[in-house]
Design an enzyme around this catalytic site. Structure first.
Site, PDB file in Angstrom:
ATOM      1  CG  HIS A  31       4.853  25.844  77.810  1.00  0.00           C
ATOM      2  ND1 HIS A  31       4.495  25.988  78.903  1.00  0.00           N
ATOM      3  CD2 HIS A  31       5.336  24.674  78.431  1.00  0.00           C
ATOM      4  CE1 HIS A  31       4.487  25.657  79.175  1.00  0.00           C
ATOM      5  NE2 HIS A  31       4.248  24.569  79.682  1.00  0.00           N
ATOM      6  CG  ASP A  33      -0.210  26.288  72.644  1.00  0.00           C
ATOM      7  OD1 ASP A  33       0.607  26.389  73.616  1.00  0.00           O
ATOM      8  OD2 ASP A  33      -0.781  25.181  72.647  1.00  0.00           O
ATOM      9  CB  SER A  64     -18.860  12.596  84.887  1.00  0.00           C
ATOM     10  OG  SER A  64     -17.356  12.281  85.200  1.00  0.00           O
ATOM     11  CB  SER A 124      -8.278  14.306  81.046  1.00  0.00           C
ATOM     12  OG  SER A 124      -7.526  14.928  82.287  1.00  0.00           O
ATOM     13  CG  ASP A 169      -3.923  20.485  75.168  1.00  0.00           C
ATOM     14  OD1 ASP A 169      -2.610  20.331  74.715  1.00  0.00           O
ATOM     15  OD2 ASP A 169      -3.829  20.836  76.097  1.00  0.00           O
TER      16      ASP A 169
HETATM   17  C1  GLA Z   1      -0.985  22.386  78.237  1.00  0.00           C
HETATM   18  C2  GLA Z   1      -2.258  24.199  77.216  1.00  0.00           C
HETATM   19  C3  GLA Z   1      -1.450  23.116  75.635  1.00  0.00           C
HETATM   20  C4  GLA Z   1      -0.033  24.024  75.483  1.00  0.00           C
HETATM   21  C5  GLA Z   1       0.869  22.973  76.990  1.00  0.00           C
HETATM   22  C6  GLA Z   1       2.121  23.307  76.463  1.00  0.00           C
HETATM   23  O1  GLA Z   1      -1.434  21.314  77.634  1.00  0.00           O
HETATM   24  O2  GLA Z   1      -3.342  23.207  77.008  1.00  0.00           O
HETATM   25  O3  GLA Z   1      -1.964  24.880  75.142  1.00  0.00           O
HETATM   26  O4  GLA Z   1       0.286  24.604  75.380  1.00  0.00           O
HETATM   27  O5  GLA Z   1      -0.078  23.128  77.875  1.00  0.00           O
HETATM   28  O6  GLA Z   1       2.881  22.817  75.625  1.00  0.00           O
END
Ligand code: GLA
Length: 401
Positions: A31, A33, A64, A124, A169
């Site tokens: 949390h 980013d 899929s 995913s 991600d």
């Molecule tokens: C999810 C979001 C990321 C990040 C995390 C927490 O994975 O996609 O952008 O904020 O939660 O770190």
């Protein structure tokens, strides 16, 4: 190569190529980013594969292996948020952002497969976006730098699917290197590769899918994000990244906002601490010219990193309040059974725990930590967790067919 088989079975003929985009685990920085902070994720060996071929016309036909209901047709003309829902919104969103950025997306057929457990907090969704981004740009002959693809894939999730995630991600999936964690400064978007090879020091990474399904669309994630923005606003800074001293947070009257902000400020520091430990242990700091051969990190490095992981879990549990009972029990059992450290990863409220464990024989998914977590879940009558050995892997790529 199950995506290619699925392609042949559903569409006939041979795909033009098969692309794999990995899921991710996150070593440190949760949390942070969307607060312009630091994150340190790494790509997993598991991911989403897309077998794709260009076809005339302006339609994308998708199927899929994980969605047996059949094929989905997406008209590329007139694509707009809200027009496609369910799993196909992710690929449709990628096509939409590519077109909105001025790239002509080709019509085509895409067969998708995944060996990432869905809802396990291992990204995913981002892996699906990134696999589609690579497949579509490749069959369309579009040459887009990776950094730009990261932004486009994230925009698909934010603006088309409607989930306000940060950039971690997609960055992990598209920019990671095998044997490294990816240090990403989410303010400048600068990245660097940090050598991360626990096996070389007799350690290993064990992912525990707690089987409590994680859903980013349920509002809690967005609420945390809004709380962080409110804390930054009250403190008069553009984002919480601009604060480094937890004492600065005393100026926040609201105890909830103070806790949220404290998590972000301390987690940013933990990212830098882990990077410092890994770099120091591999000699990277001592050998800028590459003259001294790097040595593998000693176990003490992993003890230290483990301590920071355990601290981060407490911070996510008590200050950010995004942990869940299965994660707390898994962390506690792992630590009691000799893990160097463990913490929940990802957005929270379900998903996975990452444990850093001693693995002298190279198999982190066997041994006392696994047994202890299994026993703790069984004792509570919970569904047995799933274990995955995690090895920092390479970013999204074309596979040989
Ligand atoms: C999810 C979001 C990321 C990040 C995390 C927490 O994975 O996609 O952008 O904020 O939660 O770190």
């Amino acid at each position: 190569m199950r995506a290619a088989e699925l392609f042949r079975a559903r569409f006939g003929g041979t795909p033009d190529g098969v692309w794999l985009a990995p899921g991710r685990a996150n070593l440190m920085g949760e949390h942070t980013d969307y607060n312009d902070g630091y994150v340190l994720p790494f790509a997993l060996g598991q991911g989403v594969t897309a077998a794709a071929a260009r076809r005339p016309g302006r339609v994308l036909t998708l199927c899929s292996r994980q969605e047996p209901a059949g094929t989905v047709e997406i008209a590329l003309d007139g694509l707009a948020p809200g027009r496609v829902t369910g799993w196909a919104a992710y690929p449709a969103g990628v096509a939409w952002t590519l077109e909105a950025a001025g790239h002509r997306v080709p019509g085509g057929c895409v067969a998708i497969d995944s060996d990432l457990p869905a809802g396990a907090g291992l990204s995913s969704s981002a892996a699906l976006e990134c696999a589609i981004a690579l497949a579509l740009t490749s069959i369309g002959g579009l040459d887009i730098p990776r950094g730009e693809l990261v932004t486009l894939a994230r925009r698909a999730e934010n603006d088309f699917v409607g989930v306000p995630t940060g950039i971690m991600d997609q960055s992990a999936s598209l920019l990671s290197q095998a044997g490294h964690a990816l240090l990403l400064d989410c303010r400048s978007l600068e990245t660097s590769q940090v050598p991360f090879d626990p096996a070389a020091a007799g350690a290993g990474l064990l992912l525990v899918n707690t089987r409590a399904k994680h859903e980013l669309t349920d509002g809690e994630y967005g609420r945390r994000r809004a709380e962080c923005e409110e804390a930054a606003r009250r403190l008069g800074v553009p984002s919480l990244r601009y604060l480094t001293d937890p004492a600065d947070l005393d100026r926040l009257d609201d105890p909830v906002l103070r806790r949220r902000a404290r998590h972000v400020v301390t987690d940013n520091q933990r990212v830098l601490d882990v990077v410092g430990l890994l770099n120091a242990a591999t000699g990277a700091l001592l050998a800028p010219g590459g003259t001294t051969p790097p040595s593998p990190p000693a176990t003490s490095t992993y003890h230290e990193i483990g301590r920071l992981l355990a601290q981060a879990h407490v911070s996510l549990r008590d200050d950010f309040e995004v942990s869940w009972p299965e994660a707390d029990v898994a962390v506690e059992a792992a630590l009691a059974a000799g893990a160097f450290g463990a913490r929940m990863i990802g957005g929270g409220f379900g998903g996975s725990v990452l444990a850093l464990v001693p693995a002298p024989d190279g198999s982190p998914s066997e041994g006392p930590v696994r047994d202890a977590v299994t026993g703790a879940f069984a004792g509570r009558g919970w569904t047995a967790p799933e274990f995955l050995a995690a090895v920092p892997a390479a970013s999204a790529r074309r596979l040989d067919t």
